[in-house]
Design a protein around this motif. Structure first.
Motif, short mmCIF file in Angstrom:
data_model
loop_
_atom_site.label_atom_id
_atom_site.label_comp_id
_atom_site.label_asym_id
_atom_site.label_seq_id
_atom_site.Cartn_x
_atom_site.Cartn_y
_atom_site.Cartn_z
N ILE A 52 0.80 -1.22 0.00
CA ILE A 52 0.00 0.00 0.00
C ILE A 52 0.84 1.27 0.00
O ILE A 52 0.27 2.38 -0.04
CB ILE A 52 -0.97 0.03 1.21
N SER A 53 2.14 1.16 0.00
CA SER A 53 2.93 2.38 0.05
C SER A 53 4.34 2.15 -0.49
O SER A 53 4.82 1.02 -0.53
CB SER A 53 3.00 2.93 1.47
N TYR A 54 4.97 3.24 -0.89
CA TYR A 54 6.34 3.22 -1.39
C TYR A 54 7.13 4.35 -0.74
O TYR A 54 6.57 5.40 -0.42
CB TYR A 54 6.37 3.42 -2.91
N ALA A 55 8.42 4.11 -0.59
CA ALA A 55 9.29 5.20 -0.17
C ALA A 55 9.28 6.27 -1.26
O ALA A 55 9.20 5.96 -2.45
CB ALA A 55 10.70 4.69 0.06
N ASN A 56 9.38 7.51 -0.86
CA ASN A 56 9.35 8.61 -1.83
C ASN A 56 10.45 8.45 -2.89
O ASN A 56 10.25 8.80 -4.04
CB ASN A 56 9.51 9.95 -1.12
N SER A 57 11.57 7.93 -2.47
CA SER A 57 12.72 7.82 -3.38
C SER A 57 12.50 6.81 -4.50
O SER A 57 13.24 6.84 -5.50
CB SER A 57 13.97 7.44 -2.58
N VAL A 58 11.51 5.93 -4.38
CA VAL A 58 11.31 4.91 -5.41
C VAL A 58 9.95 5.02 -6.10
O VAL A 58 9.66 4.27 -7.03
CB VAL A 58 11.48 3.49 -4.83
N LYS A 59 9.12 5.95 -5.65
CA LYS A 59 7.79 6.09 -6.25
C LYS A 59 7.90 6.36 -7.74
O LYS A 59 8.70 7.17 -8.19
CB LYS A 59 7.03 7.24 -5.58
N GLY A 60 7.08 5.65 -8.50
CA GLY A 60 7.08 5.81 -9.94
C GLY A 60 8.12 4.96 -10.66
O GLY A 60 8.09 4.86 -11.89
N ARG A 61 9.03 4.37 -9.90
CA ARG A 61 10.07 3.54 -10.50
C ARG A 61 9.97 2.07 -10.09
O ARG A 61 10.31 1.18 -10.86
CB ARG A 61 11.46 4.06 -10.11
N PHE A 62 9.55 1.83 -8.85
CA PHE A 62 9.45 0.47 -8.33
C PHE A 62 7.97 0.07 -8.22
O PHE A 62 7.10 0.92 -7.98
CB PHE A 62 10.07 0.39 -6.93
N ALA A 63 7.72 -1.22 -8.36
CA ALA A 63 6.36 -1.74 -8.21
C ALA A 63 6.40 -3.08 -7.51
O ALA A 63 7.16 -3.96 -7.90
CB ALA A 63 5.69 -1.86 -9.57
N ILE A 64 5.57 -3.21 -6.50
CA ILE A 64 5.47 -4.47 -5.75
C ILE A 64 4.24 -5.22 -6.22
O ILE A 64 3.21 -4.62 -6.54
CB ILE A 64 5.42 -4.19 -4.23
N SER A 65 4.36 -6.52 -6.30
CA SER A 65 3.23 -7.35 -6.71
C SER A 65 3.36 -8.71 -6.06
O SER A 65 4.38 -9.03 -5.45
CB SER A 65 3.19 -7.48 -8.24
N ARG A 66 2.33 -9.54 -6.20
CA ARG A 66 2.36 -10.85 -5.56
C ARG A 66 1.72 -11.88 -6.46
O ARG A 66 0.88 -11.57 -7.32
CB ARG A 66 1.62 -10.81 -4.22
N ASP A 67 2.16 -13.11 -6.26
CA ASP A 67 1.57 -14.26 -6.95
C ASP A 67 1.22 -15.27 -5.86
O ASP A 67 2.09 -15.98 -5.36
CB ASP A 67 2.57 -14.84 -7.95
N ASN A 68 -0.04 -15.31 -5.51
CA ASN A 68 -0.46 -16.18 -4.41
C ASN A 68 -0.18 -17.65 -4.71
O ASN A 68 0.20 -18.41 -3.82
CB ASN A 68 -1.95 -15.98 -4.13
N ALA A 69 -0.36 -18.03 -5.94
CA ALA A 69 -0.15 -19.43 -6.31
C ALA A 69 1.30 -19.86 -6.11
O ALA A 69 1.58 -21.03 -5.80
CB ALA A 69 -0.56 -19.67 -7.75
N LYS A 70 2.21 -18.92 -6.29
CA LYS A 70 3.64 -19.21 -6.13
C LYS A 70 4.16 -18.79 -4.76
O LYS A 70 5.36 -18.93 -4.50
CB LYS A 70 4.44 -18.52 -7.22
N ASN A 71 3.29 -18.25 -3.93
CA ASN A 71 3.70 -17.80 -2.60
C ASN A 71 4.87 -16.83 -2.69
O ASN A 71 5.83 -16.90 -1.90
CB ASN A 71 4.08 -19.01 -1.74
N THR A 72 4.80 -15.96 -3.65
CA THR A 72 5.93 -15.08 -3.97
C THR A 72 5.49 -13.63 -4.09
O THR A 72 4.41 -13.34 -4.63
CB THR A 72 6.59 -15.52 -5.29
N VAL A 73 6.33 -12.75 -3.58
CA VAL A 73 6.14 -11.32 -3.74
C VAL A 73 7.31 -10.79 -4.57
O VAL A 73 8.45 -11.18 -4.35
CB VAL A 73 6.09 -10.61 -2.37
N TYR A 74 7.00 -9.91 -5.50
CA TYR A 74 8.00 -9.38 -6.41
C TYR A 74 8.23 -7.89 -6.16
O TYR A 74 7.35 -7.19 -5.67
CB TYR A 74 7.56 -9.57 -7.87
N LEU A 75 9.40 -7.44 -6.54
CA LEU A 75 9.70 -6.01 -6.57
C LEU A 75 10.32 -5.71 -7.93
O LEU A 75 11.46 -6.08 -8.19
CB LEU A 75 10.64 -5.60 -5.44
N GLN A 76 9.54 -5.10 -8.78
CA GLN A 76 10.04 -4.67 -10.09
C GLN A 76 10.69 -3.31 -9.93
O GLN A 76 10.05 -2.36 -9.47
CB GLN A 76 8.89 -4.60 -11.10
N MET A 77 11.95 -3.22 -10.32
CA MET A 77 12.71 -1.99 -10.15
C MET A 77 13.14 -1.48 -11.52
O MET A 77 13.89 -2.16 -12.22
CB MET A 77 13.92 -2.23 -9.25
#
Length: 107
Positions: A52-77
């Motif tokens: 629900i939130s991002y550090a100001n320094s990464v807003k607009g550049r990083f994106a967090i997402s999840r795949d419940n089936a894979k029990n995995t959370v991603y950080l696209q940078m």
């Protein structure tokens, strides 16, 4: 107890992209509570992103997402900068941390 394992770090040039993965060895009841943190040399660990939130320094550049089936959370940078260089960790309550993955961005 659930263990978290990060992967996907590496060395890139400024402007490049990386995708980090955080996979739980056991079932994480709610992937929404997983967050990404980073720690640069000589600096304190800082929160980078939650669902629900991002550090100001990464807003607009990083994106967090999840795949419940894979029990995995991603950080696209994207649009990485040298100041993004750090060890990146994922974490989930109660106080579970991964071992970290190194991200190095060269100018």
């Amino acid at each position: 107890q659930v263990q978290l394992v990060e992967s996907g770090g590496g060395s890139v040039q400024a402007g490049g992209s990386l995708r980090l993965s955080c996979t739980g060895s056991g079932s994480i009841e709610n992937l929404n509570v997983v967050g990404w943190y980073r720690q640069a040399p000589g600096k304190q660990r800082e929160l980078v992103a939650t669902m629900i939130s991002y550090a100001n320094s990464v807003k607009g550049r990083f994106a967090i997402s999840r795949d419940n089936a894979k029990n995995t959370v991603y950080l696209q940078m994207n649009s990485l900068k040298p100041e993004d260089t750090a060890v990146y960790y994922c974490s989930a309550p109660p106080g579970i941390w991964g071992q970290g993955t190194q991200v190095t961005v060269s100018s």
